[in-house]
Every structure is written in C-alpha cells, then in structure tokens.
Design an enzyme around this catalytic site. Structure first.
Site, PDB file in Angstrom:
ATOM      1  N   ASN A 173       0.837  -1.212   0.000  1.00 31.32           N
ATOM      2  CA  ASN A 173       0.000   0.000   0.000  1.00 31.32           C
ATOM      3  C   ASN A 173       0.864   1.251   0.000  1.00 31.32           C
ATOM      4  O   ASN A 173       0.555   2.217  -0.708  1.00 31.32           O
ATOM      5  CB  ASN A 173      -0.927   0.017   1.220  1.00 31.32           C
ATOM      6  CG  ASN A 173      -2.190  -0.772   0.987  1.00 31.32           C
ATOM      7  OD1 ASN A 173      -3.107  -0.307   0.316  1.00 31.32           O
ATOM      8  ND2 ASN A 173      -2.234  -1.985   1.517  1.00 31.32           N
ATOM      9  N   HIS A 196      -8.130  -0.380   7.455  1.00 33.31           N
ATOM     10  CA  HIS A 196      -8.310  -1.698   8.062  1.00 33.31           C
ATOM     11  C   HIS A 196      -8.907  -2.627   7.006  1.00 33.31           C
ATOM     12  O   HIS A 196      -9.843  -2.237   6.306  1.00 33.31           O
ATOM     13  CB  HIS A 196      -9.237  -1.602   9.279  1.00 33.31           C
ATOM     14  CG  HIS A 196      -9.338  -2.891  10.011  1.00 33.31           C
ATOM     15  ND1 HIS A 196      -8.342  -3.339  10.868  1.00 33.31           N
ATOM     16  CD2 HIS A 196     -10.274  -3.857   9.989  1.00 33.31           C
ATOM     17  CE1 HIS A 196      -8.679  -4.527  11.325  1.00 33.31           C
ATOM     18  NE2 HIS A 196      -9.849  -4.865  10.818  1.00 33.31           N
TER      19      HIS A 196
END
Ligand code: GAR
Length: 198
Positions: free
Chosen positions: A15, A105
């Site tokens: 990411n 999350h």
C-alpha cells in the site's frame, strides 16, 4: 508548498508503494517520508527503490514524544497515513496531528477489528465466520485500535468457496484502488485548494 505525508508501515508496504506512486505526479501532495518500526520490513526496500526517505523508529522509541515529533518536524510532515502499521499510536501523536492521522483496516469495521486483528488474521476470521462480504474501512485514528470515526468503507463479495487468500486478494484490490483517493479527499478537506487541482 506541497503538503507532506509520512506513511507508517510495519510489513511489506505494497500500500505504501501504491500511495507513493499515486502522488508522484501531484502538484500539491507528496509522500515525504516512510517510517517503519521494523528494521527488516520490506517497505524499507521499497522506499529505497522509490527514492523516498525512510526511517526506522523501533517500538521502544515510539514512546519518546520529543524524539518522534522532532523527526516529523525535521521532515515537515503535515499528514500521517498508516498502511499496515501494527503499533498502537500514542496519544501525543494524535494531539500533535488532530484530524490528520488515518488508517486502513482490511475489513468492514466495527466487525473484525481490534488488537491482534491485522493482515491475514482478519481474512481468516472473515472466512471462518462465513461472511458474505468483506472490504476496507478507512478511519481517523484515535486512542483505541480501529475505533476512530469512519471516513469510508468499500465492499467486496466473499463467495462460499473463497479461501482467506482469495479474500486477501479482493481486499488488497480495493485498498489499491481507493486508499490513495480517500487520502487525497481528506487532505483536500483539511487544506482546500483554490483551484481544486491536486
Ligand atoms: C493491509 O491489508 C492493511 O489493510 C492491513 O495490513 C495490510 C498491509 O499490507 N492493516 C491492518 O491489518 C491494520 N489493522 P501491505 O504492507 O502490503 O500494504
């Protein structure tokens, strides 16, 4: 002056890399620093390849507010993005960056969150519970794990035959597609730009 992001990551950093690439052509936002608490995290190798400055701040040093805030100041950091960062964020950091620390999350909070719920543990729990959907939650960081105000959720289907690896793959796709844009939206709200360009 471009607004400067620090990405905090503990692991692979896929990411982090995706976010660096997304903002590499931006006129208003840049990833100025990557911080890891783990000296052997692959995210540090990615930072080297991407030519983004990187620091290791081990767990013991994170409680030293003077040390951490001095480092963030030295790099003129405006905004903090957690991307697979597994340490608890100390209160002094939340106070120093009000409304300017966000986390992703890999599930639909408030379910499948909390301490110990990270990475594949989350996807295994989703499969074990025979969920029909999973997804991502981007939220502001507060004093508790995974409990800050939710900014956005995106969903994917979980098929009965899906393994946790299938779910991980679908969730990662959502992360890559949406997290950079959500970061950009939140930063535009904090620092509205006259011409709206980024
Ligand atoms: C991501 O899926 C992220 O959502 C998750 O860790 C992974 C890191 O992958 N974060 C958590 O579980 C936080 N509770 P990456 O290092 O390849 O970006």
């Amino acid at each position: 002056m471009k607004k400067r992001i620090a990405i905090l990551a503990s692991g692979s950093g896929s990411n982090a890399e995706n976010i660096v690439r997304y903002f590499s052509g931006s006129e208003n936002i840049e990833v100025a620093l990557i911080i890891s608490n783990k000296s052997n995290a692959y995210v540090l190798e990615r930072a080297r390849l991407l030519k983004v400055p990187a620091l290791v701040i081990p767990k013991e040093e994170f409680s030293d507010s003077d040390l951490v805030l001095a480092k963030l100041r030295a790099y003129q950091i405006d905004f903090i993005v957690l991307a697979g960062f597994l340490l608890h964020i100390p209160d002094y950091l939340i106070q120093a960056y009000p409304g300017a620390i966000i986390n992703i999350h890999p599930a639909l909070l408030p379910r499948f969150g909390g301490k110990g719920m990270y990475g594949d543990h989350v996807h295994k729990a989703v499969v074990a519970a025979r969920e029909k959907e999973s997804g991502i939650t981007v939220h502001y960081v507060n004093e508790l794990y995974d409990a800050g105000t939710i900014i956005r959720q995106e969903k994917c289907r979980v098929d009965p035959s899906d393994t946790y690896m299938d779910v991980a793959h679908k969730v990662h796709e959502l992360e890559y597609r949406f997290y950079p844009r959500i970061i950009e939206d939140v930063m535009k709200q904090l620092w509205p730009l006259e011409n709206g360009k980024s």
